[in-house]
Design an enzyme around this catalytic site. Structure first.
Site, PDB file in Angstrom:
ATOM      1  N   CYS A 185       4.076  11.188   6.938  1.00 27.11           N
ATOM      2  CA  CYS A 185       2.837  10.662   6.450  1.00 27.11           C
ATOM      3  C   CYS A 185       1.720  10.792   7.025  1.00 27.11           C
ATOM      4  CB  CYS A 185       2.885   9.111   6.034  1.00 27.11           C
ATOM      5  SG  CYS A 185       1.594   8.375   5.355  1.00 27.11           S
ATOM      6  N   HIS A 187       1.034  -1.104   0.061  1.00 30.33           N
ATOM      7  CA  HIS A 187      -0.052  -0.006   0.065  1.00 30.33           C
ATOM      8  C   HIS A 187       0.932   1.214  -0.185  1.00 30.33           C
ATOM      9  CE1 HIS A 187      -3.771  -1.870   0.114  1.00 30.33           C
ATOM     10  NE2 HIS A 187      -3.403  -2.510   1.263  1.00 30.33           N
ATOM     11  N   ALA A 188       0.106   2.416  -0.049  1.00 36.21           N
ATOM     12  CA  ALA A 188       1.095   3.666  -0.247  1.00 36.21           C
ATOM     13  C   ALA A 188       1.968   3.750   0.954  1.00 36.21           C
ATOM     14  CB  ALA A 188       0.101   4.925  -0.328  1.00 36.21           C
ATOM     15  N   GLU A 189       1.325   3.354   2.073  1.00 32.11           N
ATOM     16  CA  GLU A 189       2.482   3.428   3.403  1.00 32.11           C
ATOM     17  C   GLU A 189       1.874   2.371   4.288  1.00 32.11           C
ATOM     18  OE1 GLU A 189       4.576   6.007   3.624  1.00 32.11           O
ATOM     19  OE2 GLU A 189       3.847   7.343   2.294  1.00 32.11           O
ATOM     20  N   THR A 190       3.142   1.878   4.917  1.00 29.06           N
ATOM     21  CA  THR A 190       2.889   1.065   5.987  1.00 29.06           C
ATOM     22  C   THR A 190       3.835   1.608   7.414  1.00 29.06           C
ATOM     23  OG1 THR A 190       3.109  -1.030   4.729  1.00 29.06           O
ATOM     24  CG2 THR A 190       3.691  -1.245   7.014  1.00 29.06           C
TER      25      THR A 190
END
Length: 270
Positions: A74, A43-46
């Site tokens: 983020c 995903h875009a961020e973890t």
């Protein structure tokens, strides 16, 4: 350990921006492991967080990784992490995160929303770089550098319809900033519940188009507040998933408010 996928800046599943969240028992593992997990989650961020000793300036340490790199800030993954802490009982009340961008505070409200307290991005007017209009497929009216924490080129376009219709050359866009490009315009009809629209393209981080970007709103809030004459605004990020971010400009700090929903919970065995 438990791993969760949380949709942030939405009050319903399958909208907003999904983030992986892992609450660690101890200090951060090595960076290669963190990056590999983020690549696997894809995903875009973890977000990775662990509890800090009591009595310090922060309660939890927090880091964020895209599938290809660690980032300095983020918003949506911070919101997702705060949601997990509150929904699981791991933390009550406001939580202070120690991050690369300083101490960030997430405060829950009775309606289930969470407000993030982030540094306001410094906006520096710049000349519209040659080639940006061709790469975007639209002519910017103005362009701004958003500083080192955000790392984007912010461009205002003619109207909401132009932002919604963008189909950019992502490979070409990567040349114009360290992270990507924020395209924005004034809302066509504020009666629909938002004051401005945006779309965010981050090809340098392996994210063609981000679904809802909290950090970008630390630049969008100071951009639109003086133009619209109000410090408290609502932004619609007009990605395919869409999401709303309520912003409050407070000088050097920007408040970002939204909801989050856990959609997947499982066990990480790696």
């Amino acid at each position: 350990m438990r791993i969760r996928i949380v949709d942030a800046f939405t009050d319903r599943p399958f909208a907003g921006n999904p983030a992986g969240v892992l609450l660690l028992d101890d200090v951060f593992p090595d960076d290669d492991w963190l990056q590999n997990v983020a690549m696997e989650v894809n995903h875009a961020e973890t977000a990775f967080a662990h509890r800090l000793p009591a009595g310090g300036e922060a309660d939890w340490a927090l880091r964020w990784f895209t599938p290809v790199a660690e980032v300095a800030m983020c918003g949506h993954a911070t919101l997702a992490t705060a949601h997990v802490l509150h929904s699981t009982g791991a933390h009550d009340g406001a939580v202070r995160f120690a991050t690369r961008s300083g101490v960030l505070i997430a405060t829950p409200a009775a309606d289930g929303s969470i407000t993030l307290d982030f540094p306001t991005a410094p906006l520096t007017p710049v000349a519209v770089p040659a080639g940006v209009a061709k790469a975007l497929g639209a002519e910017p009216a103005a362009a701004f550098d958003t500083g080192p924490d955000v790392g984007d080129l912010l461009v205002e376009l003619a109207d909401e319809k132009t932002v919604l219709a963008l189909s950019p050359d992502l490979k070409a866009l990567g040349a114009y900033s360290s992270r990507g490009v924020i395209a924005t315009a004034r809302a066509e009809d504020p009666a629909l519940g938002h004051d401005f629209v945006s779309r965010c393209f981050f090809p340098n981080l392996g994210i063609d188009e981000d679904a809802v970007t909290g950090s970008a709103h630390t630049a969008l809030a100071p951009y639109w507040a003086p133009r619209l004459g109000r410090d408290d605004l609502t932004g619609l990020q007009a990605s395919r998933r869409t999401g709303l971010v309520r912003t409050g400009l407070r000088g050097e700090r920007t408040l970002l408010t939204g909801h989050a929903v856990t959609v997947i919970e499982g066990e990480l065995r790696a």
